[in-house]
Design a protein around this motif. Structure first.
Motif, PDB file in Angstrom:
ATOM      1  N   GLU A 115       0.898  -1.137   0.007  1.00 12.97           N
ATOM      2  CA  GLU A 115       0.017  -0.184  -0.087  1.00 12.97           C
ATOM      3  C   GLU A 115       0.992   1.255   0.137  1.00 12.97           C
ATOM      4  N   ALA A 116       1.780   1.368   0.793  1.00 15.03           N
ATOM      5  CA  ALA A 116       2.945   2.465   0.790  1.00 15.03           C
ATOM      6  C   ALA A 116       3.558   2.753  -0.528  1.00 15.03           C
ATOM      7  N   ARG A 117       3.907   1.589  -1.204  1.00 15.72           N
ATOM      8  CA  ARG A 117       4.353   1.882  -2.528  1.00 15.72           C
ATOM      9  C   ARG A 117       3.486   2.429  -3.673  1.00 15.72           C
ATOM     10  N   LEU A 118       2.326   1.917  -3.492  1.00 16.24           N
ATOM     11  CA  LEU A 118       1.258   2.504  -4.241  1.00 16.24           C
ATOM     12  C   LEU A 118       1.076   4.042  -4.134  1.00 16.24           C
ATOM     13  N   ILE A 119       0.893   4.204  -2.793  1.00 17.99           N
ATOM     14  CA  ILE A 119       0.785   5.723  -2.447  1.00 17.99           C
ATOM     15  C   ILE A 119       2.013   6.514  -3.068  1.00 17.99           C
ATOM     16  N   LEU A 120       3.187   5.921  -3.014  1.00 16.94           N
ATOM     17  CA  LEU A 120       4.498   6.970  -3.526  1.00 16.94           C
ATOM     18  C   LEU A 120       4.276   6.542  -4.969  1.00 16.94           C
ATOM     19  N   ARG A 121       3.943   5.459  -5.413  1.00 16.76           N
ATOM     20  CA  ARG A 121       4.031   5.462  -6.900  1.00 16.76           C
ATOM     21  C   ARG A 121       3.082   6.630  -7.509  1.00 16.76           C
ATOM     22  N   ASP A 122       1.570   6.510  -7.285  1.00 14.97           N
ATOM     23  CA  ASP A 122       1.025   7.699  -7.345  1.00 14.97           C
ATOM     24  C   ASP A 122       1.268   9.210  -7.233  1.00 14.97           C
ATOM     25  N   LEU A 123       2.076   9.401  -5.992  1.00 16.64           N
ATOM     26  CA  LEU A 123       2.486  10.680  -5.880  1.00 16.64           C
ATOM     27  C   LEU A 123       3.654  10.993  -7.029  1.00 16.64           C
ATOM     28  N   ASN A 124       4.369  10.080  -7.362  1.00 17.24           N
ATOM     29  CA  ASN A 124       5.429  10.345  -8.192  1.00 17.24           C
ATOM     30  C   ASN A 124       5.140  10.527  -9.546  1.00 17.24           C
ATOM     31  N   GLU A 125       3.893   9.758 -10.042  1.00 18.32           N
ATOM     32  CA  GLU A 125       3.363  10.035 -11.387  1.00 18.32           C
ATOM     33  C   GLU A 125       2.801  11.495 -11.332  1.00 18.32           C
ATOM     34  N   HIS A 126       2.077  11.720 -10.378  1.00 23.68           N
ATOM     35  CA  HIS A 126       1.535  13.164 -10.447  1.00 23.68           C
ATOM     36  C   HIS A 126       2.597  14.063 -10.540  1.00 23.68           C
ATOM     37  N   ALA A 127       3.793  14.071  -9.673  1.00 22.54           N
ATOM     38  CA  ALA A 127       4.615  15.124  -9.535  1.00 22.54           C
ATOM     39  C   ALA A 127       5.441  15.257 -10.681  1.00 22.54           C
ATOM     40  N   THR A 128       5.548  14.171 -11.654  1.00 18.47           N
ATOM     41  CA  THR A 128       6.463  14.304 -12.925  1.00 18.47           C
ATOM     42  C   THR A 128       5.698  14.172 -14.062  1.00 18.47           C
ATOM     43  N   GLN A 129       4.455  14.501 -14.069  1.00 15.23           N
ATOM     44  CA  GLN A 129       3.623  15.111 -15.204  1.00 15.23           C
ATOM     45  C   GLN A 129       4.402  16.237 -15.997  1.00 15.23           C
ATOM     46  N   PRO A 130       4.271  16.073 -17.458  1.00 14.33           N
ATOM     47  CA  PRO A 130       5.264  17.053 -18.186  1.00 14.33           C
ATOM     48  C   PRO A 130       5.228  18.572 -17.792  1.00 14.33           C
ATOM     49  N   ARG A 131       3.819  18.866 -17.258  1.00  9.33           N
ATOM     50  CA  ARG A 131       3.685  20.209 -17.039  1.00  9.33           C
ATOM     51  C   ARG A 131       4.662  20.909 -15.918  1.00  9.33           C
ATOM     52  N   PHE A 132       5.056  19.728 -14.899  1.00 15.85           N
ATOM     53  CA  PHE A 132       5.858  20.297 -13.852  1.00 15.85           C
ATOM     54  C   PHE A 132       7.444  20.122 -13.982  1.00 15.85           C
ATOM     55  N   VAL A 133       7.750  19.614 -15.166  1.00 16.78           N
ATOM     56  CA  VAL A 133       9.014  19.196 -15.796  1.00 16.78           C
ATOM     57  C   VAL A 133       9.763  20.193 -16.650  1.00 16.78           C
ATOM     58  N   TYR A 134      10.789  20.497 -16.475  1.00 19.46           N
ATOM     59  CA  TYR A 134      11.854  21.015 -17.124  1.00 19.46           C
ATOM     60  C   TYR A 134      13.131  20.399 -17.570  1.00 19.46           C
ATOM     61  N   VAL A 135      13.254  20.094 -18.887  1.00 17.20           N
ATOM     62  CA  VAL A 135      14.254  19.480 -19.523  1.00 17.20           C
ATOM     63  C   VAL A 135      15.551  20.123 -19.863  1.00 17.20           C
ATOM     64  N   HIS A 136      16.840  20.046 -19.169  1.00 18.92           N
ATOM     65  CA  HIS A 136      17.655  20.655 -19.543  1.00 18.92           C
ATOM     66  C   HIS A 136      18.408  19.948 -20.387  1.00 18.92           C
ATOM     67  N   ARG A 137      19.000  20.500 -21.610  1.00 25.23           N
ATOM     68  CA  ARG A 137      19.787  19.708 -22.874  1.00 25.23           C
ATOM     69  C   ARG A 137      21.312  20.420 -22.627  1.00 25.23           C
ATOM     70  N   TRP A 138      22.091  19.547 -22.186  1.00 26.63           N
ATOM     71  CA  TRP A 138      23.316  20.050 -21.618  1.00 26.63           C
ATOM     72  C   TRP A 138      24.095  20.485 -22.777  1.00 26.63           C
ATOM     73  N   ARG A 139      24.976  21.865 -22.701  1.00 28.13           N
ATOM     74  CA  ARG A 139      25.859  22.186 -23.572  1.00 28.13           C
ATOM     75  C   ARG A 139      27.209  22.175 -22.736  1.00 28.13           C
ATOM     76  N   LEU A 140      28.448  22.122 -23.506  1.00 30.22           N
ATOM     77  CA  LEU A 140      29.472  22.040 -22.744  1.00 30.22           C
ATOM     78  C   LEU A 140      29.894  23.352 -21.952  1.00 30.22           C
ATOM     79  N   HIS A 141      30.226  23.114 -20.837  1.00 30.86           N
ATOM     80  CA  HIS A 141      30.499  24.335 -19.742  1.00 30.86           C
ATOM     81  C   HIS A 141      29.141  24.837 -19.276  1.00 30.86           C
ATOM     82  N   ASP A 142      27.869  24.316 -19.275  1.00 30.87           N
ATOM     83  CA  ASP A 142      26.935  24.471 -18.480  1.00 30.87           C
ATOM     84  C   ASP A 142      27.033  24.030 -17.060  1.00 30.87           C
ATOM     85  N   PHE A 143      26.420  24.965 -16.448  1.00 31.60           N
ATOM     86  CA  PHE A 143      26.626  25.037 -14.728  1.00 31.60           C
ATOM     87  C   PHE A 143      24.972  25.054 -14.356  1.00 31.60           C
TER      88      PHE A 143
END
Length: 295
Positions: free
Chosen positions: A226-254
């Motif tokens: 049950e605990a792992r299902l709770i955590l899985r549901d929350l992770n799926e919610h929190a990582t929806q594309p609208r909440f996510v930024y994708v960083h495409r690395w360039r040399l010497h990015d920080f």
């Protein structure tokens, strides 16, 4: 030229200009950047060519550097970076890519799961600072999720349900989910689960956020499935594309991120080619919850 920060995602992430972080910061510059991290949770810098010593000196503007011991399975004789530097590359000590069946490489594949750095420590990390020294040509983007926005978007019933929950975090939970199950007795002792609140309040801004990670694998008082299902549901919610930024690395990015307000993961890349990424970590200042129950 003064520090300037431009928001580049609807919820978070600031792109920084007007500062050379290879040089000592003024008190005002350090304060502006710290305020920027509190507000945007992730700060992106371009064209910052650094030595390890310069990266560590910059990191100390925000607190003490975290001791990296206990966070990997790399033997001391196999480490290629100095104390204070976290090696999140795919490189052996001689600078060549690790063998596909390398235990070090297989353990480090856990970085491709959503996580918050050092949530497996009783006092979890504050900031992480990552320098791109060699960028892999294929893949290797880093994704960040805004855990404040994810919390805000929960319904009131869910917020009430999770408000006081505490989770167990361990590297053995995250690596175990990938089938990495073989540990020495010493490693088992190092990776013993610690307790973390599921909902955190940021000490500077007062905003609440979800404190999730692939390292979280149990909730005391709730049956494991049950605990792992709770955590899985929350992770799926929190990582929806609208909440996510994708960083495409360039040399010497920080990139700097606040582990108290975000999760992140690296995406797959061509492991036959070198990828040299070096992280420093600002140590956390306090536990999120007393550790008595984890003893």
């Amino acid at each position: 030229m003064a520090v300037a920060i431009r928001q580049i995602h609807p919820y978070f992430v600031g792109e920084v200009s007007g500062v050379d972080i290879s040089k000592p910061l003024t008190r005002e510059e350090a304060a502006d950047l710290d305020a920027g991290i509190n507000k945007y949770a992730v700060l992106v810098f371009h064209d910052q060519k650094l030595t390890d010593e310069q990266q560590m000196a910059f990191t100390r503007n925000f607190g003490a550097i975290e001791d990296a011991r206990g966070g990997n399975v790399t033997k001391p004789q196999d480490k290629r970076l100095a104390t204070g530097m976290n090696d999140v590359s795919n490189l052996a000590r001689d600078g060549t890519p690790l063998a596909r069946d390398s235990r070090q490489r297989l353990f480090n594949l856990g970085n491709m799961l959503w996580h918050s750095d050092s949530s497996f420590r009783a006092i979890p990390a504050k900031y992480s600072l990552l320098s791109a020294r060699i960028v892999n040509a294929k893949g290797g983007n880093t994704e960040f999720a805004d855990m404040r926005a994810a919390y805000d978007a929960l319904d009131d019933e869910t917020k009430a349900e999770i408000e006081d929950l505490v989770c167990e975090h361990s590297l053995m939970y995250s690596r175990g989910s990938l089938g990495f199950l073989d540990y020495s007795d010493e490693e088992k002792a190092l990776f013993k689960p610690v307790l973390q609140r599921l909902v955190r309040r940021h000490p500077a801004t007062g905003r609440k956020s979800l404190y999730l990670s692939s390292h979280a694998g149990a909730i005391p008082g709730i049956p494991m499935p049950e605990a792992r299902l709770i955590l899985r549901d929350l992770n799926e919610h929190a990582t929806q594309p609208r909440f996510v930024y994708v960083h495409r690395w360039r040399l010497h990015d920080f990139v700097i991120w606040d582990n108290r307000q975000t999760m992140h993961r690296v995406r797959r890349y061509d492991d036959a080619q070198p990828r040299d990424m070096r992280r420093t970590t600002v140590a956390g200042e306090a536990p999120t919850v007393a550790q008595v129950a984890a003893e």
